[in-house]
Motif scaffolding. Sequence first.
Motif, PDB file in Angstrom:
ATOM      1  N   ALA A 252       0.838  -1.202   0.000  1.00  0.00           N
ATOM      2  CA  ALA A 252       0.000   0.000   0.000  1.00  0.00           C
ATOM      3  C   ALA A 252       0.867   1.244   0.000  1.00  0.00           C
ATOM      4  O   ALA A 252       2.016   1.225   0.455  1.00  0.00           O
ATOM      5  N   GLN A 253       0.284   2.330  -0.538  1.00  0.00           N
ATOM      6  CA  GLN A 253       0.989   3.611  -0.533  1.00  0.00           C
ATOM      7  C   GLN A 253      -0.040   4.742  -0.506  1.00  0.00           C
ATOM      8  O   GLN A 253      -1.203   4.542  -0.863  1.00  0.00           O
ATOM      9  N   VAL A 254       0.423   5.905  -0.062  1.00  0.00           N
ATOM     10  CA  VAL A 254      -0.439   7.092  -0.094  1.00  0.00           C
ATOM     11  C   VAL A 254      -0.427   7.618  -1.529  1.00  0.00           C
ATOM     12  O   VAL A 254       0.626   7.954  -2.068  1.00  0.00           O
ATOM     13  N   ASN A 255      -1.622   7.683  -2.146  1.00  0.00           N
ATOM     14  CA  ASN A 255      -1.709   8.191  -3.515  1.00  0.00           C
ATOM     15  C   ASN A 255      -1.916   9.694  -3.537  1.00  0.00           C
ATOM     16  O   ASN A 255      -1.497  10.373  -4.473  1.00  0.00           O
ATOM     17  N   TRP A 256      -2.627  10.180  -2.524  1.00  0.00           N
ATOM     18  CA  TRP A 256      -3.051  11.583  -2.525  1.00  0.00           C
ATOM     19  C   TRP A 256      -3.238  11.995  -1.070  1.00  0.00           C
ATOM     20  O   TRP A 256      -3.659  11.176  -0.243  1.00  0.00           O
ATOM     21  N   ALA A 257      -2.906  13.237  -0.754  1.00  0.00           N
ATOM     22  CA  ALA A 257      -3.156  13.748   0.600  1.00  0.00           C
ATOM     23  C   ALA A 257      -3.799  15.122   0.505  1.00  0.00           C
ATOM     24  O   ALA A 257      -3.339  15.984  -0.271  1.00  0.00           O
ATOM     25  N   GLY A 258      -4.876  15.318   1.260  1.00  0.00           N
ATOM     26  CA  GLY A 258      -5.540  16.627   1.319  1.00  0.00           C
ATOM     27  C   GLY A 258      -5.170  17.314   2.618  1.00  0.00           C
ATOM     28  O   GLY A 258      -4.028  17.203   3.089  1.00  0.00           O
TER      29      GLY A 258
ATOM     30  N   THR B 192       8.440  10.227  -8.745  1.00  0.00           N
ATOM     31  CA  THR B 192       8.580   9.306  -9.881  1.00  0.00           C
ATOM     32  C   THR B 192       7.343   9.415 -10.774  1.00  0.00           C
ATOM     33  O   THR B 192       6.279   9.865 -10.332  1.00  0.00           O
ATOM     34  N   PRO B 193       7.469   8.992 -12.048  1.00  0.00           N
ATOM     35  CA  PRO B 193       6.296   9.001 -12.944  1.00  0.00           C
ATOM     36  C   PRO B 193       5.131   8.197 -12.361  1.00  0.00           C
ATOM     37  O   PRO B 193       3.973   8.582 -12.509  1.00  0.00           O
ATOM     38  N   THR B 194       5.430   7.109 -11.664  1.00  0.00           N
ATOM     39  CA  THR B 194       4.353   6.297 -11.066  1.00  0.00           C
ATOM     40  C   THR B 194       3.639   7.091  -9.978  1.00  0.00           C
ATOM     41  O   THR B 194       2.404   7.067  -9.892  1.00  0.00           O
ATOM     42  N   GLU B 195       4.400   7.801  -9.146  1.00  0.00           N
ATOM     43  CA  GLU B 195       3.772   8.600  -8.083  1.00  0.00           C
ATOM     44  C   GLU B 195       2.921   9.722  -8.672  1.00  0.00           C
ATOM     45  O   GLU B 195       1.837  10.018  -8.170  1.00  0.00           O
ATOM     46  N   VAL B 196       3.430  10.340  -9.754  1.00  0.00           N
ATOM     47  CA  VAL B 196       2.666  11.413 -10.417  1.00  0.00           C
ATOM     48  C   VAL B 196       1.362  10.843 -10.986  1.00  0.00           C
ATOM     49  O   VAL B 196       0.286  11.429 -10.840  1.00  0.00           O
ATOM     50  N   ARG B 197       1.448   9.665 -11.606  1.00  0.00           N
ATOM     51  CA  ARG B 197       0.252   9.027 -12.176  1.00  0.00           C
ATOM     52  C   ARG B 197      -0.754   8.689 -11.076  1.00  0.00           C
ATOM     53  O   ARG B 197      -1.946   8.947 -11.216  1.00  0.00           O
TER      54      ARG B 197
ATOM     55  N   GLU C 197      -4.555  10.148 -10.846  1.00  0.00           N
ATOM     56  CA  GLU C 197      -5.714   9.259 -10.863  1.00  0.00           C
ATOM     57  C   GLU C 197      -6.520   9.377  -9.556  1.00  0.00           C
ATOM     58  O   GLU C 197      -7.753   9.290  -9.577  1.00  0.00           O
ATOM     59  N   ALA C 198      -5.824   9.603  -8.448  1.00  0.00           N
ATOM     60  CA  ALA C 198      -6.541   9.790  -7.169  1.00  0.00           C
ATOM     61  C   ALA C 198      -7.370  11.071  -7.212  1.00  0.00           C
ATOM     62  O   ALA C 198      -8.481  11.113  -6.668  1.00  0.00           O
TER      63      ALA C 198
END
Length: 131
Positions: free
Chosen positions: A44-50, A101-106, A110-111
């Motif tokens: 698991a990873q954090v995709n987005w944080a508000g 990284t490009p994956t983190e940006v993607r 998407e989030a």
Amino acid sequence: MKLADSTAGAVAQRHSGGPAVTAALDEMVLLEPVHVGDIVRTFAQVNWAGRSSMEIGVRVEAQPWGSAADEPLHVASAYFVFVAIDADGRSRPVPGLMPETPTEVRRLREAEIRRAHRLARKEEIDRGRRA
Ligand SMILES: CC(C)(COP(=O)(O)OP(=O)(O)OC[C@H]1O[C@@H](n2cnc3c(N)ncnc32)[C@H](O)[C@@H]1OP(=O)(O)O)[C@@H](O)C(=O)NCCC(=O)NCCS
């Protein structure tokens, strides 16, 4: 689902530096059956944080029992929204994300799409109920 939620919770607590609770399960897809005896692992990873909420993406893999040489199967994915809380159960701020990284940006992009859809759906349902 419990395993995915627990993994997401651990990641949310690590990112936010304290307690965090499940606020929503946005989507869970079950891709392959898991059999008794399979070795299951989660990532698991954090995709987005508000401000205080975070979207955590979880991947579940299973190593079929008796075929340890095979590649693990991707059996499920889920997106959870966690909210960091203080000692009184109120939401508290979380660190922002700095995707590199490009994956983190993607994942972040998407989030944001999922969050926009989530808010739009809620807004439309609320409007319909007020009418
Ligand atoms: C999650 C909870 C703390 C949010 O409380 P709240 O009064 O709505 O808090 P706020 O209005 O300050 O909103 C906090 C954040 O939660 C988000 N949020 C709240 N409900 C949400 C939902 N259903 N889906 C997605 N995000 C949600 C808000 O968008 C906000 O995000 P932001 O700070 O990043 O902009 C509260 O609803 C709660 O305690 N729920 C029970 C959680 C629980 O028991 N889980 C199971 C055990 S872990």
